[in-house]
Design an enzyme around this catalytic site. Structure first.
Site, PDB file in Angstrom:
ATOM      1  N   SER A  61       5.236  45.607  30.558  1.00 27.09           N
ATOM      2  CA  SER A  61       6.055  46.639  31.878  1.00 27.09           C
ATOM      3  C   SER A  61       5.735  47.964  31.523  1.00 27.09           C
ATOM      4  CB  SER A  61       7.502  46.262  31.480  1.00 27.09           C
ATOM      5  OG  SER A  61       7.757  44.507  31.869  1.00 27.09           O
ATOM      6  N   HIS A  79      10.146  50.829  29.958  1.00 30.19           N
ATOM      7  CA  HIS A  79       9.788  51.158  31.582  1.00 30.19           C
ATOM      8  C   HIS A  79       9.713  52.736  31.795  1.00 30.19           C
ATOM      9  CE1 HIS A  79      11.524  47.119  33.270  1.00 30.19           C
ATOM     10  NE2 HIS A  79      10.448  46.988  32.585  1.00 30.19           N
TER      11      HIS A  79
END
Length: 278
Positions: free
Chosen positions: A184, A231
């Protein structure tokens, strides 16, 4: 009357001991299997292929325009899928060997293993199959676009640096005992770089901003078990790489581009070593 062909012409011009009957489609010289590069029609010798690559037009980011497939994107997907299969083999312990947590960057916990900051990018949650599916689908979409824009090596650097930046975000923003896995951070890095590049080139980025906003907000919802720290770190790292690329896209700026990307990598590595040095 047809003149007899010179027998020496049936041997590769670079390897005179190798017989061949294949001619370069550009210069007409004989080339053996090792010296043949498939062209649109026939084969091309090494010298003509080199000249063709050097004269190839470049896109707006300085990468040569090529019809080659996004092999780095496909390779990353293949490696990630292979590692995911290995995770399911009992007794191998692949997940535990490759995941990352802040404790692995701090020797006071007795487990200094900094390489996990990169290896964690290639392992995914086994309890939620959509974790790897969504990441690889996003990589398949944006990876192909970015690799075509940037070229193979720039794209690979972007993916790995963004993934590492995601781990740096986990190191400084998450509980050091919280283990994380997944691509991610690297994926958010691709989105961050793509956003910066598209905005600098005057493209409409509203849809991408909405996509990024939704995914960032989801990470803050209690109970969803998403490492928003990765993230955020990956997004910032990717955006910085994007800024470097769009501001050093001229051919004469390529050395500066390499220096700046290298400097960013050194800063990230230095930041990752702070817990071990303090």
């Amino acid at each position: 009357m047809t003149l007899p062909r010179d027998p020496s012409a049936n041997f590769c011009y670079r390897h005179p001991d190798r017989q061949s009957f294949v001619l370069c489609q550009r210069c007409g010289r004989t080339i053996c299997g090792e010296c043949q590069t498939p062209g649109a029609v026939g084969f091309i010798c090494p010298e003509d292929m080199k000249a063709q690559r050097q004269s190839a037009p470049r896109n707006r980011l300085g990468a040569r325009i090529s019809n080659s497939s996004p092999i780095v994107t496909y390779a990353i997907i293949a490696v990630t899928a292979f590692v995911f299969l290995l995770q399911w083999i009992p007794g191998l312990g692949v997940t535990n060997a490759l995941l990352y947590a802040g404790v692995y960057s701090d020797p006071s916990y007795g487990a200094l293993q900094p390489w996990r900051m990169l290896t964690a990018v290639f392992v995914h949650s086994q309890g939620f199959i959509f974790h790897i599916l969504l990441n690889m689908y996003t990589l398949w979409i944006f990876g192909r676009i970015l690799e075509t824009m940037l070229g193979h090596w720039r794209f690979l650097a972007l993916y790995l640096i963004a993934g590492f930046a995601g781990s740096v975000g986990v190191l400084f923003l998450a509980d050091p005992r919280t283990a994380v896995v997944g691509a991610s951070g690297a994926i958010f890095g691709l989105l961050g770089a793509f956003l910066v590049i598209q905005r600098r080139m005057g493209a409409d980025t509203r849809g991408l901003l909405v996509l990024l906003g939704i995914n960032l907000v989801i990470g803050f919802i209690p109970g969803v078990n998403i490492a928003w720290q990765a993230h955020l770190g990956g997004l910032v790292g990717g955006a910085l790489i994007g800024l470097i690329l769009v501001n050093t896209r001229k051919r004469t700026q390529q050395p500066l581009q390499a220096v700046l990307i290298g400097a960013l990598s050194v800063v990230l590595v230095g930041a990752s070593l702070l817990p071990a040095l303090l």
